[in-house]
Design an enzyme around this catalytic site. Structure first.
Site, short mmCIF file in Angstrom:
data_model
loop_
_atom_site.label_atom_id
_atom_site.label_comp_id
_atom_site.label_asym_id
_atom_site.label_seq_id
_atom_site.Cartn_x
_atom_site.Cartn_y
_atom_site.Cartn_z
N TYR A 102 16.20 30.52 9.53
CA TYR A 102 15.12 31.34 10.04
C TYR A 102 14.98 31.06 11.52
O TYR A 102 15.14 30.11 12.23
CB TYR A 102 13.66 30.61 9.62
CG TYR A 102 13.32 30.55 8.06
CD1 TYR A 102 13.02 31.79 7.78
CD2 TYR A 102 13.01 29.55 7.34
CE1 TYR A 102 12.70 32.21 6.40
CE2 TYR A 102 12.73 29.82 5.82
CZ TYR A 102 12.45 31.00 5.50
OH TYR A 102 12.11 31.30 4.28
N MET A 110 11.79 24.92 3.88
CA MET A 110 10.97 24.17 2.70
C MET A 110 11.95 23.22 1.93
O MET A 110 11.61 22.07 1.81
CB MET A 110 10.11 25.13 2.12
CG MET A 110 9.20 24.45 1.01
SD MET A 110 8.32 25.36 0.14
CE MET A 110 7.26 26.18 1.25
N LYS A 136 0.94 -1.17 -0.06
CA LYS A 136 0.08 0.01 0.03
C LYS A 136 0.93 1.25 -0.06
O LYS A 136 1.99 1.27 0.34
CB LYS A 136 -0.90 -0.15 1.30
CG LYS A 136 -0.37 0.10 2.45
CD LYS A 136 -0.96 -0.52 3.69
CE LYS A 136 -0.46 -0.36 4.99
NZ LYS A 136 -1.23 -0.97 6.15
N ARG A 189 -10.95 -0.60 13.91
CA ARG A 189 -10.71 0.34 12.63
C ARG A 189 -11.24 -0.16 11.53
O ARG A 189 -11.96 0.52 10.93
CB ARG A 189 -9.17 0.23 12.61
CG ARG A 189 -8.61 1.33 11.24
CD ARG A 189 -7.01 1.18 11.31
NE ARG A 189 -6.48 0.14 10.57
CZ ARG A 189 -5.27 -0.09 10.25
NH1 ARG A 189 -4.41 1.02 10.22
NH2 ARG A 189 -4.75 -0.98 9.68
C1 PLP Z 1 -0.39 -1.73 6.88
C2 PLP Z 1 -0.93 -3.11 7.21
C3 PLP Z 1 -0.21 -4.16 7.20
C4 PLP Z 1 1.46 -4.14 7.15
O1 PLP Z 1 1.73 -3.79 8.47
P1 PLP Z 1 3.46 -3.69 8.81
O2 PLP Z 1 3.14 -3.13 10.23
O3 PLP Z 1 3.79 -2.44 8.00
O4 PLP Z 1 4.11 -4.95 8.41
C5 PLP Z 1 -0.73 -5.40 7.27
N1 PLP Z 1 -2.08 -5.58 7.53
C6 PLP Z 1 -2.96 -4.55 7.72
C7 PLP Z 1 -4.37 -4.50 7.93
C8 PLP Z 1 -2.49 -3.24 7.35
O5 PLP Z 1 -3.22 -2.09 7.55
#
Ligand code: PLP
Length: 348
Positions: free
Chosen positions: A243, A291, A34, A129
Site C-alpha cells: 500500500y 491488516m 492479568k 492511579r
Molecule cells: C501490572 C502490575 C504489576 C506487574 O508489573 P510488571 O512490570 O509487569 O512486573 C504489579 N503490580 C501492579 C499493581 C500492576 O498493575
C-alpha cells in the site's frame, strides 16, 4: 496453512518465575497474570506457575479472577487490583477473590455486601492511579486493620529507572503508611524486585519478567512467532511493494509475502523498521504492514523460506517493541487471536 504459529515456552516462564523468586530474597514471589497472562493464555500459563510454586496471583478485574479460579483450583489466593467495584460481590464471593480496596467507598461496599470476605488494601504512594491516599488511609485504617487485611500494597511508577528519585520517595511513603501494622506488605513488580532488598517487603508481584520482558534483562525468552510465506516473487529495480508504494526496489529483489498483519497485533508502526528472521539471518520488512499480510526482502537469504520468525532468538519482544516505538508489554498483550498457539514444556 496461512496460520502463523505462536509457540509459548512454559518452562521458560517457570524458570523466570524461579529466578525472580530468588531475586526477591526472603519475600515470597507472587505472579501477575492479568490480561490473560499478558496475552499468553492464563488457562495454560497460570497452572504452570502454580505448579512451580506460586500461591498468590494478581489480576486486574474480578471477571479475570473468576476464570483464573477455575484454572488453578482452590489452593491459591487471587487478588484483584481494581478492588471491589459495583456489581462484583457475586464474583468475589463465588470465586473467593480478594479485592484490593482502593478507596473508602470500596471499603464500605465490601464491608456492607460481604462483611466476612477477605480483602487487601491498595495504597497510593505517589503514582496517582489506584489506591487510598494517605489521609483517606489514616481515616480508614482504624476500621480496616482490626479486620485483618490479607495484604497492604502499593505500586511504583518509575521502577524501571533504578536511579529515579521517585523510587525512594514512594518507598518512604509506603513505609510511613504501613510500618507497625503487622500486615503482609507488597510494593514491587518486576522492576522493583531488581531495586534490591529494601523494596521487597513480604510479597513481590512480578509480571513482565515472567513473560520474558525488560526490565528483567536475564529473562529466558518465552515466545516464538513464525509467519508462513504465502508467496515469493522477484521484483525489478523501480517496482514498488505494498500500500502507498512505500518501498521501491533499488536492485533486483526477492520479496516474500508473509501471513500476519496489524490485525494480529503486528502493528503498522513496524512498517519498514522491524525485521524477520530465518535462523540467524535478518530480513527487513519492506513496505507497509497491512491488516493480514506484510512483506520482507529475502534477497540476501539465498533460499526460499517456508516461514520467517518475527519473534524468537533473533528478535525478542523488547527488540521488536523498540523497532515499533513501543514497549514489550504492548507487543505481548497485542498478540493476535488468529495464531495457532502451541505450548511447550513439561508443564504443558
Ligand atoms: C501490572 C502490575 C504489576 C506487574 O508489573 P510488571 O512490570 O509487569 O512486573 C504489579 N503490580 C501492579 C499493581 C500492576 O498493575
Amino acid at each position: 496453512m496461512a496460520q502463523a504459529l505462536l509457540t509459548i515456552d512454559l518452562d521458560a516462564i517457570t524458570a523466570n518465575w524461579r529466578a525472580l523468586a530468588a531475586a526477591s530474597g526472603t519475600a515470597e514471589a507472587g505472579a501477575v497474570v492479568k490480561a490473560n497472562c499478558y496475552g499468553l493464555g492464563a488457562d495454560k500459563v497460570a497452572p504452570a506457575l502454580f505448579s512451580a510454586g506460586a500461591r498468590r496471583f494478581f489480576v486486574a478485574e474480578a471477571a479475570e479472577g473468576t476464570r483464573l479460579r477455575r484454572a488453578i483450583g482452590d489452593a491459591a489466593e487471587i487478588f484483584v487490583f481494581t478492588g471491589h467495584m459495583h456489581g462484583d460481590a457475586g464474583m468475589i464471593a463465588e470465586a473467593r477473590l480478594i479485592p484490593l480496596l482502593n478507596s473508602a467507598e470500596q471499603a464500605r461496599r465490601h464491608l456492607e455486601s460481604l462483611p466476612d470476605a477477605p480483602f487487601g488494601v491498595q495504597l497510593d504512594t505517589g503514582m496517582n492511579r489506584l489506591g487510598m491516599e494517605e489521609a483517606e488511609w489514616r481515616d480508614m485504617a482504624p476500621v480496616l486493620l482490626p479486620r485483618a487485611p490479607r495484604l497492604l500494597m502499593s505500586h511504583l511508577a518509575c521502577a524501571d529507572e533504578p536511579d529515579h528519585p521517585m523510587n525512594p520517595a514512594q518507598l518512604a511513603n509506603f513505609r510511613r503508611m504501613t510500618d507497625g501494622t503487622g500486615v503482609t506488605r507488597s510494593l514491587s513488580a518486576t522492576g522493583g524486585i531488581l531495586l534490591g532488598r529494601d523494596y521487597h517487603f513480604d510479597v513481590t508481584r512480578p509480571g513482565i519478567g515472567l513473560y520474558g520482558g525488560a526490565p528483567f534483562a536475564e529473562a529466558a525468552p518465552v515466545v516464538r512467532l513464525s509467519l508462513p510465506v504465502v508467496q515469493i516473487r522477484d521484483v525489478a529495480p523501480g517496482e514498488t511493494v505494498g500500500y502507498g508504494n512505500r518501498w521501491t526496489a533499488s536492485r533486483p529483489s526477492r520479496i516474500v509475502t508473509l501471513s500476519s498483519g496489524y490485525a494480529d497485533g503486528l502493528i503498522r508502526a513496524m512498517s519498514g523498521r522491524a525485521r524477520v528472521f530465518a535462523g540467524d539471518t535478518a530480513c527487513p520488512l519492506v513496505g507497509r504492514v497491512s491488516m493480514d499480510l506484510m512483506a520482507a526482502d529475502v534477497t540476501n537469504l539465498g533460499h526460499a523460506p517456508e516461514s520467517l520468525d518475527i519473534l524468537g532468538p533473533g528478535q525478542g519482544v523488547d527488540a521488536l517493541a523498540d523497532a515499533a516505538g513501543t514497549i514489550g508489554y504492548e507487543i505481548l498483550t497485542a498478540l493476535g487471536a488468529r495464531y495457532a498457539r502451541r505450548y511447550k514444556g513439561a508443564a504443558g
